[in-house]
Write an enzyme that holds these catalytic residues in place. Structure first.
Site, PDB file in Angstrom:
ATOM      1  N   GLU A   1      -7.150   0.623  -4.694  1.00 34.32           N
ATOM      2  CA  GLU A   1      -7.202   0.538  -3.223  1.00 34.32           C
ATOM      3  C   GLU A   1      -8.562   0.027  -2.715  1.00 34.32           C
ATOM      4  O   GLU A   1      -8.591  -0.865  -1.858  1.00 34.32           O
ATOM      5  CB  GLU A   1      -6.868   1.900  -2.610  1.00 34.32           C
ATOM      6  CG  GLU A   1      -5.374   2.220  -2.747  1.00 34.32           C
ATOM      7  CD  GLU A   1      -5.056   3.695  -2.597  1.00 34.32           C
ATOM      8  OE1 GLU A   1      -5.952   4.474  -2.225  1.00 34.32           O
ATOM      9  OE2 GLU A   1      -3.902   4.075  -2.864  1.00 34.32           O
TER      10      GLU A   1
ATOM     11  N   ASP B   1     -12.883   5.945   2.439  1.00 28.13           N
ATOM     12  CA  ASP B   1     -11.465   5.994   2.813  1.00 28.13           C
ATOM     13  C   ASP B   1     -11.096   7.412   3.273  1.00 28.13           C
ATOM     14  O   ASP B   1     -10.927   8.320   2.451  1.00 28.13           O
ATOM     15  CB  ASP B   1     -10.629   5.566   1.590  1.00 28.13           C
ATOM     16  CG  ASP B   1      -9.134   5.534   1.895  1.00 28.13           C
ATOM     17  OD1 ASP B   1      -8.715   6.051   2.938  1.00 28.13           O
ATOM     18  OD2 ASP B   1      -8.381   4.985   1.059  1.00 28.13           O
TER      19      ASP B   1
ATOM     20  N   LYS C   1       2.947  11.096  -3.572  1.00 28.80           N
ATOM     21  CA  LYS C   1       1.869  10.453  -4.328  1.00 28.80           C
ATOM     22  C   LYS C   1       0.991  11.483  -5.041  1.00 28.80           C
ATOM     23  O   LYS C   1       0.449  11.209  -6.100  1.00 28.80           O
ATOM     24  CB  LYS C   1       1.037   9.623  -3.352  1.00 28.80           C
ATOM     25  CG  LYS C   1       0.016   8.718  -4.000  1.00 28.80           C
ATOM     26  CD  LYS C   1      -0.549   7.794  -2.945  1.00 28.80           C
ATOM     27  CE  LYS C   1      -1.701   6.962  -3.441  1.00 28.80           C
ATOM     28  NZ  LYS C   1      -2.193   6.075  -2.374  1.00 28.80           N
TER      29      LYS C   1
ATOM     30  N   ASP D   1       0.881  -1.165   0.000  1.00 27.79           N
ATOM     31  CA  ASP D   1       0.000   0.000   0.000  1.00 27.79           C
ATOM     32  C   ASP D   1       0.920   1.217   0.000  1.00 27.79           C
ATOM     33  O   ASP D   1       1.516   1.551   1.020  1.00 27.79           O
ATOM     34  CB  ASP D   1      -0.889  -0.049   1.257  1.00 27.79           C
ATOM     35  CG  ASP D   1      -1.687   1.245   1.464  1.00 27.79           C
ATOM     36  OD1 ASP D   1      -1.649   2.123   0.577  1.00 27.79           O
ATOM     37  OD2 ASP D   1      -2.338   1.366   2.521  1.00 27.79           O
TER      38      ASP D   1
END
Ligand code: AMP
Length: 622
Positions: A187, A215, A87, A23
């Site tokens: 994800e 999330d 990211k 992850d």
């Protein structure tokens, strides 16, 4: 195969094949594997019991790079050389992130162009791919250290909304870190897998499920609506806010205390360590309020406190914003809350009881919060890695085709039957016919690639369908079907429907193709897209022109006596003109010549038709 015995926090681990699930998060990253004894996924923890590696890098004067907790400690003291949230930069140009550039405390090269961003640290420049590769290397080292075996293969997760460029950048980062990235997984898909959702066996008859994955991390919020049927995950919609998360709750609480203290903004600006201390205390309070009703602490010699109810009132506007995103995601998916079968919670901030309540209320059902919300994505990635390692043969291999698959048609053009990124297993079919009278066989050439001309694509197989009964051109119906099964094997079948003759062939589209080659093929197709489109238009016009020449010539031969001399002459001139335009490959001129030939032949074709009808009415045939 030899196995290696080792110890990790969870016990003895022996595994013949080490494919890890990673992850790669905005704030933290984790690595997980399937435990060989329990067959359950476990995150890899160092001796301190910490599984999270902060996705933060520090680059010193000499270019030495530190990743993780040590780098995080330097965020306040050396902000210009401490890189976080890489990211957010993956696959982005400066123009993409211009509005958010104030968020980054390090230097991002602002050349105002659409080329990909670079980060400056000292006198060196780094691409986000390179920076992410250092985080992945750290995770790889951690895994090798704990597993005591080389780790070279991985599954990496990305947000569902990541586009091709961002996914590619993530793959490249993996490669730079010495990892063979077997798959990039969404994800929310990984989180669902961790809860066993969609883990149907190959022959399972479970009805399709609709899943909402909520999330809420430190700095980002995503909601995804998934549809799972027969082990295939489809993203129906995504929504969210790339600048909304638990950090905002910390800021709100710090702001609340600041006001009650009467500390001014200027004071905090000047006293960086007080500001940092206040923010850290707010985070501690927030975490404590997830399990207790009150918090009391001290800062700068003063006592501060807050109750759970007060905290909930403070963060209500944040939570409301996430719920509005959920409603938008449902609307975009064409669903209502009652259509959702399961709700999965991901991200550290979903530990806040008020968040759970709000989400549960929105979807009208209890949420899945049994697993650690920080770990669930990595755990799901490990499950996916295990399926890919072939250790779980009962499960479907979830995949998509990386390149388009098709056949060669007239003019040596590629006709795509299965577009790239199609889900596997997948099936496609189309009908074709013969070009010549009495044609008894048909050549079927199977290609893979994104270019318009087959010569630029990769030939996978070729076979002949023979035994087609002799019929006039255009009458036989040949159905060509492509079936890609769950193992990625392509079966191409050709069947003439009138006679039933059929032939088939099996190919492995992926065989012998490295990731780099697949990438090169995609890059080539992008680079040549315009030229290819023009070539295709010319070839299609030439093919149409040639067919027109053939039918007109045949007509002239058959009905030679029926045509007047002037008609023969003008038709011949128009035919020559069309041949010439086909030769010089001028698309518009070919179309004009076809048009002209049509105009010339139309009167006598109509005359012939009238005569034929008249003769037929007399009971005669011409
Ligand atoms: P992630 O980005 O998923 O790692 O989530 C990090 C966020 O989760 C940070 O804002 C943390 O403060 C928050 N967080 C972690 N543990 C808790 C907790 N027990 N209660 C509330 N928030 C938490």
């Amino acid at each position: 195969m030899a196995t290696i015995g080792i110890n990790i926090a969870t016990g003895s681990l022996q595994q013949p094949e080490m494919i890890v699930g990673i992850d790669l998060g905005t704030t933290n990253s984790l690595v997980a594997v399937i435990h060989p004894d329990s067959k359950k996924p476990v995150v890899l923890k160092e001796h301190d019991g910490n599984a999270l590696v902060p996705s933060i890098l520090h680059i010193d004067d000499a270019g030495n790079i530190t990743v993780g907790d040590k780098a995080r400690e330097l965020l306040v003291t050396d902000p210009s050389r401490t890189i976080f949230s890489v990211k957010r930069l993956m696959g982005k140009s400066y123009n993409d992130i211009r509005n958010a550039s104030h968020y980054f405390s390090y230097k991002i090269i602002d050349d105002n162009t659409d080329s990909l961003v670079k980060v400056q640290a000292g006198d060196r420049f780094y691409s986000p791919v390179e920076l992410s590769s250092y985080i992945l290397k750290e995770l790889r080292n951690r895994a090798e250290h704990i597993l005591k075996t080389p780790v070279t293969r991985a599954v990496i997760t990305v947000p569902a909304y990541f586009n091709d460029a961002q996914r590619q950048a993530t793959r490249d980062a993996g490669k730079l870190a010495g990892l063979d990235v077997l798959r990039i997984v969404n994800e929310p898909t990984a989180a669902s897998l961790a809860y066993g959702l969609g883990l149907a066996g190959k022959n399972d008859q479970t009805p399709p499920q609709r899943i909402a994955v909520y999330d809420l991390g430190g700095g980002t919020f995503d909601i995804s609506v998934l549809y799972i049927a027969n082990g295939i995950f489809e993203v129906l919609s995504t929504n969210g806010d790339t600048f909304l998360g638990g950090d905002d709750a910390d800021r709100l609480l710090a702001g609340h205390w600041k006001e009650s203290f009467g500390i001014s903004d200027e004071e905090l600006q000047q006293n960086k360590s007080l500001s940092q201390e206040l923010r850290l205390l707010a985070e501690t309070a927030k975490k404590q309020l997830s399990t207790q009703d009150t918090f009391t602490g001290t800062i700068a010699g003063e006592t501060v406190s807050i109750t759970k109810t007060e905290f909930e009132k403070l963060i209500k506007p944040l939570v409301d914003r996430t719920i509005a995103c959920c409603e938008n995601a449902l609307r975009d998916a064409g669903l209502t809350a009652s259509d959702i079968d399961e709700v999965v919670m991901v991200g550290g901030s979903t530990r806040i009881p008020y968040v759970k309540q709000a989400v549960s209320q929105c979807f009208g059902r209890p949420v899945h919060d049994e697993l650690n919300p920080d770990e669930v994505v990595a755990l799901g990635a490990a499950i996916q890695a295990d399926i890919l390692a072939g250790n779980n043969k009962d499960l479907l291999l979830l995949d998509i085709t990386p390149l388009s698959l098709g056949i060669e048609t007239m003019g040596r053009l590629m006709e795509v039957l299965v577009p790239r990124n199609s889900k596997i297993p997948s099936r496609a079919g189309r009908q074709y016919t013969t070009q010549k009278d009495g044609q008894t066989s048909m050549r079927i050439a199977v290609y893979q690639g994104e270019r318009d001309l087959v010569k630029d694509n990769r030939k996978l197989a070729e076979f002949n369908l023979t035994g087609i009964p002799a019929m006039p051109a255009g009458l036989p119906k040949v159905e060509i079907s492509f079936l890609i099964n769950a193992d990625g094997i392509l079966v191409v079948k050709a069947k003439e429907l009138r006679s039933g003759v059929e032939q088939s062939i099996e190919v492995k589209p992926q065989y012998g193709l490295t990731d780099a080659e697949v990438e090169q093929i995609l890059m080539d197709s992008i680079q040549h897209a315009k030229a290819d489109m023009q070539t295709r238009a010319i070839v299609e016009a030439q093919t149409e022109g040639r067919q027109m020449i053939e039918t007109t010539s045949r007509f002239m031969e058959r009905h030679h006596d029926f045509l007047q001399e002037s008609e023969k002459l003008s038709t011949k001139q128009a035919l020559d003109e069309l041949k010439n335009k086909i030769e010089v490959a001028d698309k518009d001129a070919i179309h004009a010549a076809i048009e002209k030939l049509n105009e010339i032949s139309k009167p006598y074709a109509e005359r012939l038709m009238d005569t034929a009808i008249a003769e037929a009415l007399k009971g005669k045939k011409i």
